[in-house]
Motif scaffolding. Structure first.
Motif, mmCIF file in Angstrom:
data_model
loop_
_atom_site.group_PDB
_atom_site.id
_atom_site.type_symbol
_atom_site.label_atom_id
_atom_site.label_comp_id
_atom_site.label_asym_id
_atom_site.label_seq_id
_atom_site.Cartn_x
_atom_site.Cartn_y
_atom_site.Cartn_z
ATOM 1 N N GLN A 219 0.845 -1.194 0.000
ATOM 2 C CA GLN A 219 0.000 0.000 0.000
ATOM 3 C C GLN A 219 0.872 1.233 0.000
ATOM 4 O OE1 GLN A 219 -0.426 2.169 2.918
ATOM 5 N NE2 GLN A 219 -1.957 3.483 1.932
ATOM 6 N N THR A 220 0.461 2.253 -0.765
ATOM 7 C CA THR A 220 1.116 3.550 -0.758
ATOM 8 C C THR A 220 0.061 4.626 -0.562
ATOM 9 O OG1 THR A 220 0.921 3.873 -3.151
ATOM 10 C CG2 THR A 220 2.885 2.744 -2.364
ATOM 11 N N ASN A 221 0.464 5.738 0.011
ATOM 12 C CA ASN A 221 -0.482 6.828 0.252
ATOM 13 C C ASN A 221 -0.965 7.464 -1.039
ATOM 14 O OD1 ASN A 221 -0.226 6.477 3.029
ATOM 15 N ND2 ASN A 221 1.491 7.931 3.173
ATOM 16 N N ALA A 222 -0.105 7.475 -2.066
ATOM 17 C CA ALA A 222 -0.449 8.174 -3.306
ATOM 18 C C ALA A 222 -1.387 7.366 -4.192
ATOM 19 C CB ALA A 222 0.825 8.518 -4.076
ATOM 20 N N ARG A 223 -1.263 6.037 -4.197
ATOM 21 C CA ARG A 223 -2.038 5.231 -5.148
ATOM 22 C C ARG A 223 -2.822 4.108 -4.502
ATOM 23 N NH1 ARG A 223 2.401 7.119 -7.398
ATOM 24 N NH2 ARG A 223 2.147 8.211 -9.372
ATOM 25 N N GLY A 224 -2.840 4.043 -3.202
ATOM 26 C CA GLY A 224 -3.640 3.047 -2.514
ATOM 27 C C GLY A 224 -2.966 1.689 -2.478
ATOM 28 N N ASP A 247 1.537 -4.683 -12.817
ATOM 29 C CA ASP A 247 1.190 -4.035 -11.547
ATOM 30 C C ASP A 247 -0.227 -3.476 -11.672
ATOM 31 O OD1 ASP A 247 3.961 -4.368 -11.213
ATOM 32 O OD2 ASP A 247 4.355 -2.305 -11.836
ATOM 33 N N TYR A 248 -0.892 -3.373 -10.542
ATOM 34 C CA TYR A 248 -2.178 -2.689 -10.520
ATOM 35 C C TYR A 248 -2.344 -1.984 -9.186
ATOM 36 C CZ TYR A 248 -7.072 -1.479 -10.810
ATOM 37 O OH TYR A 248 -8.236 -0.769 -10.825
ATOM 38 N N TYR A 249 -2.833 -0.731 -9.239
ATOM 39 C CA TYR A 249 -3.046 0.090 -8.055
ATOM 40 C C TYR A 249 -4.535 0.440 -7.987
ATOM 41 C CZ TYR A 249 1.985 0.604 -8.629
ATOM 42 O OH TYR A 249 3.318 0.339 -8.791
ATOM 43 N N THR A 250 -5.051 0.553 -6.790
ATOM 44 C CA THR A 250 -6.494 0.774 -6.630
ATOM 45 C C THR A 250 -6.949 2.142 -7.103
ATOM 46 O OG1 THR A 250 -6.069 1.387 -4.317
ATOM 47 C CG2 THR A 250 -6.765 -0.887 -4.755
ATOM 48 N N THR A 326 12.438 9.415 -12.824
ATOM 49 C CA THR A 326 11.924 10.259 -11.745
ATOM 50 C C THR A 326 10.480 9.935 -11.400
ATOM 51 O OG1 THR A 326 11.252 11.970 -13.337
ATOM 52 C CG2 THR A 326 13.467 12.151 -12.373
ATOM 53 N N GLN A 327 9.735 9.362 -12.358
ATOM 54 C CA GLN A 327 8.314 9.121 -12.136
ATOM 55 C C GLN A 327 7.972 7.660 -11.851
ATOM 56 O OE1 GLN A 327 6.101 11.652 -11.988
ATOM 57 N NE2 GLN A 327 7.848 12.998 -12.260
ATOM 58 N N SER A 328 8.840 6.726 -12.220
ATOM 59 C CA SER A 328 8.521 5.311 -12.059
ATOM 60 C C SER A 328 8.260 4.976 -10.596
ATOM 61 C CB SER A 328 9.670 4.451 -12.579
ATOM 62 O OG SER A 328 9.437 3.084 -12.286
ATOM 63 N N VAL A 329 7.188 4.197 -10.363
ATOM 64 C CA VAL A 329 6.832 3.799 -8.999
ATOM 65 C C VAL A 329 7.279 2.370 -8.714
ATOM 66 C CG1 VAL A 329 4.892 5.369 -8.854
ATOM 67 C CG2 VAL A 329 4.530 3.059 -9.763
ATOM 68 N N ASN A 330 8.015 1.768 -9.651
ATOM 69 C CA ASN A 330 8.456 0.395 -9.456
ATOM 70 C C ASN A 330 9.948 0.300 -9.204
ATOM 71 O OD1 ASN A 330 7.955 -2.289 -9.152
ATOM 72 N ND2 ASN A 330 7.945 -2.770 -11.326
ATOM 73 N N GLN A 331 10.586 1.422 -8.915
ATOM 74 C CA GLN A 331 11.995 1.417 -8.581
ATOM 75 C C GLN A 331 12.391 2.756 -7.984
ATOM 76 O OE1 GLN A 331 14.584 1.210 -12.001
ATOM 77 N NE2 GLN A 331 13.206 2.438 -13.238
ATOM 78 N N ARG A 844 7.921 0.534 1.748
ATOM 79 C CA ARG A 844 8.631 1.666 1.132
ATOM 80 C C ARG A 844 7.848 2.952 1.312
ATOM 81 N NH1 ARG A 844 6.965 -0.702 -4.692
ATOM 82 N NH2 ARG A 844 7.297 -2.567 -3.489
ATOM 83 N N ARG A 845 8.570 4.042 1.218
ATOM 84 C CA ARG A 845 7.956 5.354 1.067
ATOM 85 C C ARG A 845 8.515 5.968 -0.188
ATOM 86 N NH1 ARG A 845 8.972 10.566 4.803
ATOM 87 N NH2 ARG A 845 10.606 10.868 3.248
ATOM 88 N N GLU A 846 7.645 6.199 -1.144
ATOM 89 C CA GLU A 846 8.092 6.692 -2.432
ATOM 90 C C GLU A 846 8.446 8.171 -2.346
ATOM 91 O OE1 GLU A 846 5.058 5.974 -5.235
ATOM 92 O OE2 GLU A 846 5.124 3.788 -5.048
ATOM 93 N N PRO A 847 9.392 8.612 -3.171
ATOM 94 C CA PRO A 847 9.706 10.052 -3.211
ATOM 95 C C PRO A 847 8.583 10.836 -3.846
ATOM 96 C CG PRO A 847 10.901 8.892 -4.927
ATOM 97 C CD PRO A 847 10.233 7.835 -4.095
ATOM 98 N N ARG A 848 8.515 12.096 -3.525
ATOM 99 C CA ARG A 848 7.516 12.971 -4.138
ATOM 100 C C ARG A 848 7.867 13.158 -5.604
ATOM 101 N NH1 ARG A 848 7.185 18.547 -4.753
ATOM 102 N NH2 ARG A 848 9.107 18.827 -3.545
#
Length: 851
Positions: A219-224, A247-250, A326-331, A844-848
């Motif tokens: 779970q992540t705060n930005a994409r559930g 991958d799939y995000y809610t 900079t935008q990828s959420v998988n690394q 993890r906590r993703e960067p802004r």
């Protein structure tokens, strides 16, 4: 003897009750010779018709091998029983070892029927490709099927007290293939955990196998909530495999990936990766909502040089969206985030042997600036070159004199060059401004020795450029009162250029011997002065004039402007070049007293000066003097390079060079206009022990980053460890008795400074220090950090902290970027073995994200 066979008697009664049948069985018959041996005794009881073997007992029958403390063979039933015995201290020893075919079992005791090939095994231990199976009770159904009960499945090495195991109540065990289990749950240090599965599947195949890849759930705060890196793995052959992941995000975001590896031993190998992510930020209908697509393509291919010496194909591709890293959420790819250039190259070359030999190559290249989002491509580039030919000398003879050394070559290069942007890439508009052209070169040269110590070289070069597009500048439009238009003319056109050159050089050696007994015995100085002359005529026949304003002023232009081969020169050039190269070496007494010869070391790898004098110029004839030097220190662990530019001319109030020497304008002989210092230092505790400059570094270059960890290390959440053909060898454990007195460590330092003074601004435009290091606090603990300091902007640069823990069968890591706009962290704990790689947990906590 009877005390040693109690447990065998109990197991005998159990198997007898199982095998009882109302139908009289056929008389058992042994079909082969039984080989037996024992250190203690071998005894045959004719009344019972049994064979007893005691102490280091061995029995061999067909493809079955049995070793144990005690073995009892019943000739009536052809059932053999084996067990352990006690030593003088009362401890059990000589556990049974049962081998049949390629399978091996290590139990406490067993009973095996030679006729039915069935067996009962107690407290068995079996190893299958790194997976250990410990079962309280096992029933062997046939050569390929075992039924296990109350078993432990683990990859731990300490089987007596494993740090973790999966308890299997009941399961079907097929050696070399799989375990299919019922109710199973995870135990840590013998303590049950809430991780319970109603059924489980454990692959045991030695070879790669097609199957599902279990995803990561989080779970992540930005994409559930999300499921990440799940998919299917296909093995098409021994040389090729592919994994399709998703991958799939809610919140609606999703990602797709394809990972491929291929390899033919002694021929070629490579890997191909394509990644696509559809990212949604914010809530639809609210401010801050955005939707974007990013992608990345990576391809690496290398060919074994021995497979085809005359033909070679290679590829190194890294292209995609400029904001992918900079935008990828998988690394969290720090090395690529800080590297603002993506580059690619694909090339094929073929050499035709014979005389003269010809080399042909076809290549494509790509360079992408992720800051400006500009993309430059050559698609394709064709090159051909011919071997150097000496027309006045024998092919195999020694060439003497000016005439015999005359030689010439031929080369041609053709390009189709594309300049586009990220938004137009792979669209038809990207070809709108494509440019193409071809250039031929024929260099002719010769050389000769003069006065034994001087080398004279003479040469000339003819080049011809072809293009399929030129321009025509129209005169100033007096009616519209605007600058004339530029017309593009399609069709073949060409221009030729030629020049001549000569150079004279020599080498001077000087040696300064010091007094005997000194550590430095002598210093050697090598000087290589060189003077060159070049002349090139003006090719103004390729120039025209056009009116640039209403007053009728004219200006020259060439119709070849904008072409990939440039424009011909319209200025006569006649210049003299002067260069001076130096290097300094020393002979010192070797620290190794057993060596009688002194050791050679380099004091300065180079100290070079160069300038030129333009004879044909009306003013500012001297060019700035360029100085470069470099050296290696501390047994080549530190590289230091220094460069500077010195201008003999002064500048006016507007910063423009004037035809007045700086010394005549009240300054010094030269005016330093720029300078740069670059230093790299790599050192480790291994260097202290082995006097070696090698250290264990990091290599992020596969994804386009630096080879070291000065920019940190990447965290790829879709780590494709399931593609590895071989298991990673465990490093040998070091002696820990004196470990606290010798902590392995490594450190890397890079320093860069640039000084600019072209217009007397006296500015340090760049002054930064980068550092990275790692230290093993214990054989199982390792910490590392990458950071730096920008002295110009007075701030700490991008910082990453790393913590790694070896947990025997598990590994744990924590990477943390504590500050900056991309502050983030990533925690991972999982089983090392690829067989149970899905047994893991990460957070993890993703960067802004910077949109």
């Amino acid at each position: 003897m009877f005390s040693q066979t109690n447990e065998l008697a109990e197991s005998q009664s159990e198997i007898d009750s199982i095998s009882a049948d109302s139908i009289n069985p056929k008389q058992p018959i042994l079909l082969d010779i039984i080989k037996r041996n024992a250190k203690g005794y071998m005894k045959i009881n004719k009344k019972e018709n049994k064979l007893y073997l005691y102490d280091q007992a061995e029995l061999y029958y067909q493809n079955t091998e049995l070793k144990a403390g005690i073995i009892v063979l019943d000739y009536n039933t052809n059932i053999v029983a084996a067990g352990r015995i006690k030593d003088s201290t009362g401890a059990y020893t000589q556990y049974p070892i049962f081998k049949q075919g390629g399978d091996e079992v290590n139990p406490d005791s067993l009973r095996f029927n030679f006729d039915t090939k069935k067996a009962l095994i107690w407290n068995s231990r079996s190893e299958q490709n790194g997976m250990n199976v410990i079962s309280e009770k096992t029933k062997k159904e046939n050569d390929s099927v075992y039924y296990i009960g109350n078993a432990k499945v683990t990859t731990a090495k300490d089987l007596e007290d494993p740090e973790y195991h999966i308890r299997v109540r009941n399961g079907k065990f097929i050696p070399g293939k799989k375990i299919i289990a019922g109710l199973s749950n995870l135990y840590l240090a013998g303590i049950p955990t809430p991780v319970v599965l109603p059924f489980a599947y454990f692959p045991l195949s030695k070879d790669r196998a097609t199957g599902f890849i279990f995803p990561t759930i989080g779970q992540t705060n930005a994409r559930g909530y999300f499921i990440q890196n799940g998919g299917y793995y296909f093995v098409f052959s021994d040389y090729f495999d592919i994994a399709l992941l998703g991958d799939y995000y809610t919140n609606g975001s999703y990602g797709l990936r394809s990972e491929t590896t291929y390899k033919r031993r002694y021929r070629y190998q490579g890997n191909l990766s394509f990644r696509f992510e559809n990212l949604i930020n914010g809530e639809r209908g609210l401010s801050g909502y955005s939707k974007s697509n990013i992608y990345n393509l990576r391809w690496s291919h290398s060919q074994d040089s021995k497979s085809n010496p005359n033909s070679r194909f290679s590829a190194s591709v890294n292209l995609g969206s400029s904001n992918y890293y900079t935008q990828s959420v998988n690394q969290l790819n720090t090395p690529n985030f800080l590297n603002n250039t993506l580059s690619s190259s694909i090339s094929y070359s073929k050499t035709f042997s014979g005389y003269p030999s010809v080399n042909l190559s076809l290549s494509a290249s790509h360079s992408q600036n992720t800051n400006t989002e500009k993309i430059n491509m050559t698609l394709p580039t064709f090159q051909a070159s011919m071997e150097r030919i000496y027309p006045f000398a024998k092919r195999d003879g020694i060439k003497k004199g000016l005439i015999e050394n005359i030689n010439f070559q031929y080369s041609v290069r053709g390009e189709n060059r594309i300049e586009t942007t990220d938004s137009l890439f792979l669209k038809k508009e990207m070809f709108d401004n494509a440019r193409s052209g071809m250039k031929h070169n024929i260099p002719i040269s010769t050389n000769v020795k003069l006065l034994k110590h001087f080398s004279l070289s003479l040469g000339g070069n003819y080049s011809e450029s072809w293009t399929n597009q030129t321009i025509r500048r129209n005169d100033y439009d007096n009616i519209k009162n605007e600058v004339g238009t530029i017309d593009t003319l399609k069709g073949f056109d060409r221009f030729g250029e030629y020049n001549f050159s000569a150079s004279l050089g020599t080498t001077v050696y000087g040696t300064f011997n010091l007094k005997e007994g000194k550590k430095i015995q002598s210093i050697r100085h090598v000087i290589r002065p060189s003077v060159s002359y070049g002349i090139s005529p003006s090719f103004d026949q390729y120039y025209d004039e056009y009116i640039i304003n209403a007053e009728g002023d004219t200006q020259e232009y060439s119709r070849f402007e904008g072409g990939i081969n440039g424009v011909p020169s319209n200025r006569y050039s006649s210049s003299v070049g002067i260069s001076l190269s130096n290097n300094f070496e020393a002979k010192v007494v070797d620290k190794d007293s057993t060596k009688t010869e002194p050791k050679k070391i380099k004091l300065l790898n180079n100290l070079n000066f160069s300038t030129s004098y333009n004879i044909s110029a009306d003013s500012l004839r001297w060019s700035p003097v360029r100085m470069t030097t470099g050296t290696s220190l501390f047994d080549n662990k530190m590289n230091l390079n220094v460069g500077a530019t010195f201008d003999p001319y002064a500048i006016d109030e507007d910063g423009r060079r004037i035809n007045t020497f700086n010394i005549d304008d009240g300054g010094g002989l030269f005016r330093m206009t720029s300078a740069n210092i670059n230093m790299g230092y790599s050192f480790s505790s291994k260097n202290l022990k082995e006097n070696s400059s090698e250290d264990k570094g990091f290599d992020n270059s596969r994804s386009g980053g630096r080879k070291d960890d000065l920019f940190g290390t990447e965290n790829d959440f879709s780590d494709s460890s399931y593609f590895n053909d071989d298991e990673e060898d465990d490093a040998e454990e070091e002696d820990t008795e004196l470990y606290r007195y010798s902590l392995p460590w490594d450190i890397r330092v890079a320093y860069s400074m640039t000084y600019s003074n072209a217009v007397n601004q006296r500015e340090i435009s760049n002054n930064s220090l980068m550092m990275s290091g790692n230290i093993e606090l214990s054989p199982k603990w390792k910490v590392g950090a990458s950071s730096g300091y920008d002295f110009k902007n007075k701030g700490v640069t991008y910082t990453q902290l790393r913590f790694e823990r070896d947990l025997e069968s598990w590994r744990m890591s924590f990477n943390w970027v504590p500050f900056s706009t991309r502050s983030s962290w990533y925690f991972f704990i999982g089983v090392k073995s690829s067989i149970l790689s899905d047994l893991k947990h990460d957070k993890r906590r993703e960067p802004r994200k910077i949109l």
